[in-house]
Design an enzyme around this catalytic site. Structure first.
Site, PDB file in Angstrom:
ATOM      1  N   HIS A 197      50.680  -6.195-126.423  1.00 15.56           N
ATOM      2  CA  HIS A 197      52.109  -6.490-126.603  1.00 15.56           C
ATOM      3  C   HIS A 197      52.369  -7.994-126.379  1.00 15.56           C
ATOM      4  O   HIS A 197      53.099  -8.388-125.469  1.00 15.56           O
ATOM      5  CB  HIS A 197      52.880  -5.640-125.592  1.00 15.56           C
ATOM      6  CG  HIS A 197      54.343  -5.490-125.848  1.00 15.56           C
ATOM      7  ND1 HIS A 197      55.175  -6.535-126.158  1.00 15.56           N
ATOM      8  CD2 HIS A 197      55.129  -4.385-125.806  1.00 15.56           C
ATOM      9  CE1 HIS A 197      56.411  -6.085-126.286  1.00 15.56           C
ATOM     10  NE2 HIS A 197      56.409  -4.784-126.083  1.00 15.56           N
ATOM     11  N   GLU A 249      52.456  -8.159-131.977  1.00 13.86           N
ATOM     12  CA  GLU A 249      51.577  -7.232-131.271  1.00 13.86           C
ATOM     13  C   GLU A 249      50.580  -6.561-132.211  1.00 13.86           C
ATOM     14  O   GLU A 249      50.960  -6.085-133.281  1.00 13.86           O
ATOM     15  CB  GLU A 249      52.411  -6.145-130.586  1.00 13.86           C
ATOM     16  CG  GLU A 249      53.604  -6.688-129.809  1.00 13.86           C
ATOM     17  CD  GLU A 249      54.576  -5.591-129.396  1.00 13.86           C
ATOM     18  OE1 GLU A 249      54.117  -4.460-129.132  1.00 13.86           O
ATOM     19  OE2 GLU A 249      55.789  -5.861-129.340  1.00 13.86           O
TER      20      GLU A 249
END
Length: 280
Positions: free
Chosen positions: A149, A255
């Site tokens: 992330h 991400e």
């Protein structure tokens, strides 16, 4: 080194001065400074460094569930558990750290599978490679969704574009609808563009270019099928206790992810996904 201390971290420094910092809490990359360059990751000054809490910014590890797409806590449990440092070394051109997380009574209570995760972080020159590997150490198949992330630091969100997504279908998590990306993604500051939460399917190994004025970061991935682009925008950011109100204007998440099709891992098998960031 106390792996249960959320502030305990590993500092990697390559011979050329490139560096990365990884917290044992969550196996969480906190910082990436390429050789001769400034910090490239966004880390919130309001992050909570506490057991059971996720750190806001850097590169959280989402596993074994992405977001709220399932019965587990949001983004799973890997980002809130202590990992163990199993290897750290400096080579001729780079530096490497390997962290490990294994199943426990606590993880099996909510996700009844035996597994071993390894996070390998290699830094040198103008690049960082972050690799997530999962071994199914049990006797039954398992499936998971996952993401690295990554929060990229930006100086001016209005000046940022993301090239390489054109032609891909995506799911807009805000509008709860699918759409087609017809051209490069330009973050012009218009309402509805800043408030971004999109899962792009079938990215696979196509490179993405995050450009801001003269700065360019090339994002490559292997093993991850999808990519997520996220920015909370001013209204949603104001509701996040662990981000300053203006934090949304200083970051963009790009991400590497497996979301659309969960990874199916038979007993005894392994899966590997990698995200590589290079300052052009």
């Amino acid at each position: 080194m106390n792996q249960s201390d959320p502030r305990d971290a590993v500092l990697l420094t390559a011979p050329d001065g490139a560096s990365a910092t990884i917290a044992l809490h969550g196996g969480h990359v906190l910082s990436w400074k390429p050789a001769g360059a400034a910090e490239q990751l966004y880390l919130s000054a309001r992050s909570e460094y506490a057991p059971g809490k996720a750190i806001r910014g850097g590169v959280p590890v989402c596993f074994p569930q992405f977001a709220e797409r399932g019965p587990l806590p949001k983004h799973g449990f890997a980002r809130t558990l202590p990992w163990k440092l199993v290897q750290q070394e400096q080579g001729k051109d780079d530096a490497l750290a390997v962290l490990r997380l294994r199943d426990s009574d606590a993880t099996r209570a909510i996700w009844p599978h035996a597994f071993e995760l390894e996070l390998s972080v290699r830094v040198g020159g103008r690049s960082i490679d972050i690799e997530l590997a999962c071994d199914n150490t049990g006797d039954a198949p398992l499936q998971f969704t996952a993401a690295l992330h990554t929060y990229l630091r930006v100086a001016d969100l209005d000046a940022v574009s993301v090239e390489g997504l054109a032609g891909l279908r995506y799911f807009d998590s805000i509008k709860q609808a699918e759409a087609l990306q017809r051209m490069d993604l330009l973050l012009t500051g218009e309402k509805g563009v800043r408030d971004l939460d999109r899962i792009y399917f079938g990215v696979k190994e196509r490179p993405l270019l995050v450009a801001e004025d003269r700065r360019q970061v090339i994002v490559r991935q292997q093993g991850f099928e999808d990519a997520v682009i996220w920015n909370p925008g001013p209204e949603r950011c104001a509701k996040l206790a662990d981000m300053p109100p203006e934090g949304w204007s200083e970051m963009l998440c790009v991400e590497a992810a497996c979301v659309g099709r969960p990874v199916e891992l038979p007993a005894g098998e392994s899966w590997v996904g990698r995200q590589s960031l290079s300052l052009a």
